[in-house]
Design an enzyme around this catalytic site. Structure first.
Site, PDB file in Angstrom:
ATOM      1  N   CYS A  94       1.992  -4.609  -0.207  1.00 26.54           N
ATOM      2  CA  CYS A  94       2.095  -5.597   0.871  1.00 26.54           C
ATOM      3  C   CYS A  94       2.067  -7.015   0.291  1.00 26.54           C
ATOM      4  O   CYS A  94       3.030  -7.445  -0.320  1.00 26.54           O
ATOM      5  CB  CYS A  94       0.997  -5.358   1.909  1.00 26.54           C
ATOM      6  SG  CYS A  94       1.265  -6.243   3.471  1.00 26.54           S
ATOM      7  N   HIS A 218       1.132   0.426   3.404  1.00 29.22           N
ATOM      8  CA  HIS A 218      -0.181   0.571   2.765  1.00 29.22           C
ATOM      9  C   HIS A 218      -0.489   2.038   2.482  1.00 29.22           C
ATOM     10  O   HIS A 218      -1.140   2.719   3.287  1.00 29.22           O
ATOM     11  CB  HIS A 218      -1.266  -0.016   3.671  1.00 29.22           C
ATOM     12  CG  HIS A 218      -1.276  -1.505   3.713  1.00 29.22           C
ATOM     13  ND1 HIS A 218      -1.916  -2.273   2.772  1.00 29.22           N
ATOM     14  CD2 HIS A 218      -0.713  -2.370   4.592  1.00 29.22           C
ATOM     15  CE1 HIS A 218      -1.760  -3.554   3.061  1.00 29.22           C
ATOM     16  NE2 HIS A 218      -1.018  -3.642   4.153  1.00 29.22           N
ATOM     17  N   GLU A 220      -2.645   3.250   0.520  1.00 28.86           N
ATOM     18  CA  GLU A 220      -4.089   3.464   0.362  1.00 28.86           C
ATOM     19  C   GLU A 220      -4.762   3.851   1.666  1.00 28.86           C
ATOM     20  O   GLU A 220      -5.899   4.351   1.662  1.00 28.86           O
ATOM     21  CB  GLU A 220      -4.758   2.206  -0.223  1.00 28.86           C
ATOM     22  CG  GLU A 220      -4.893   1.034   0.723  1.00 28.86           C
ATOM     23  CD  GLU A 220      -3.669   0.140   0.804  1.00 28.86           C
ATOM     24  OE1 GLU A 220      -3.801  -1.016   1.258  1.00 28.86           O
ATOM     25  OE2 GLU A 220      -2.564   0.597   0.426  1.00 28.86           O
TER      26      GLU A 220
END
Length: 254
Positions: A94, A218, A220
């Site tokens: 990002c 994202h 994660e």
């Protein structure tokens, strides 16, 4: 089992460093989060993998990732280029992706691209489906055949490049991830499947070596089943844990 030393680079306003560290630790890394203001040119010396964290560095002043990129160049200088040249994986997520593009690390020498405001002019926060391009030389996405599901949270995520640059990225295998529809067909630029109007549905790219990956979503935020928005209904597909495992596995072989 020996863990891989990894560094997560943070800056004022980044807010995804802890989540990235957790994802890397699940994949077998030993992670140190380092604010860029405290980083010297030797900070990457012992690391085998590095991540530029997402968030809103420096409050997106002068454009997302611009000040982070300037600070990165000032603090780390040529050491980051040497890090990649040594075959050590680098990931930008990002705001981290925006930073790597602003700094010229992505797409790489003699290529230019930009991450502009979302085509519809609004901040987007939603889950998206991604498909890895079938290329065996890109370490981060190697062997990922199934779709990846993860959220986005950005206002400046529209990937844009001139037609000749897009053709070059495709020919070099540098297009790593594309936005897809839930049925795995091409998004073809249609909202909300392509959430920001990115050229050719591009969600992430690599540098020519394949060591550096940048993406707007994202990953994660989907490394555990319970992070899936419908996991209580038994839907747990699309984990992004493999992406982090790929980076850590390559780092272990160094």
């Amino acid at each position: 089992m020996t863990s891989v030393p990894a560094v997560v680079l943070a800056a004022p306003g980044t807010n995804r460093d802890v989540d990235v560290a957790a994802a890397l630790e699940l994949a077998g890394a030993s992670v140190t989060i380092i604010p860029l203001a405290e980083a010297g040119t030797t900070v990457l010396r012992s690391a085998r993998l590095a991540v530029v964290a997402g968030g809103f560095s420096f409050a997106d002043a002068l454009g997302s990732g611009r000040l982070f990129a300037l600070e990165l160049a000032e603090r780390l200088g040529e050491s980051l280029g040497g890090f990649v040249a040594a075959g050590r994986p680098l990931l930008g997520i990002c705001n981290g992706f925006q930073t790597l593009v602003r700094s010229g690390i992505l797409p790489g020498p003699s290529s230019q691209a930009a991450l502009g405001h979302n085509a519809h002019g609004r901040f987007e926060c939603r889950w998206v489906a991604l498909q890895a391009e079938p290329t065996s030389t890109r370490i981060w996405t190697q062997g990922i055949a199934d779709e990846l599901l993860c959220p986005i949270a950005h206002g400046e995520g529209r990937f844009h490049a001139e037609p000749d640059t897009l053709a070059k990225l495709a020919a070099n295998g540098q297009i790593a991830l594309r936005y897809r529809r839930p049925d795995r067909s091409a998004a073809d630029g249609a909202f909300p499947f392509n959430p920001n109007g990115s050229d050719e549905d591009i969600a992430g790219i690599c540098d020519p070596t394949g060591m550096v990956l940048g993406l707007m979503p994202h990953p994660e935020d989907h490394v555990l089943n319970r992070q899936h928005p419908r996991w209580t209904r038994g839907e747990t597909s699309g984990s992004c844990r493999t992406l982090f495992a790929n980076g850590v596995r390559h780092a272990k072989e160094l």
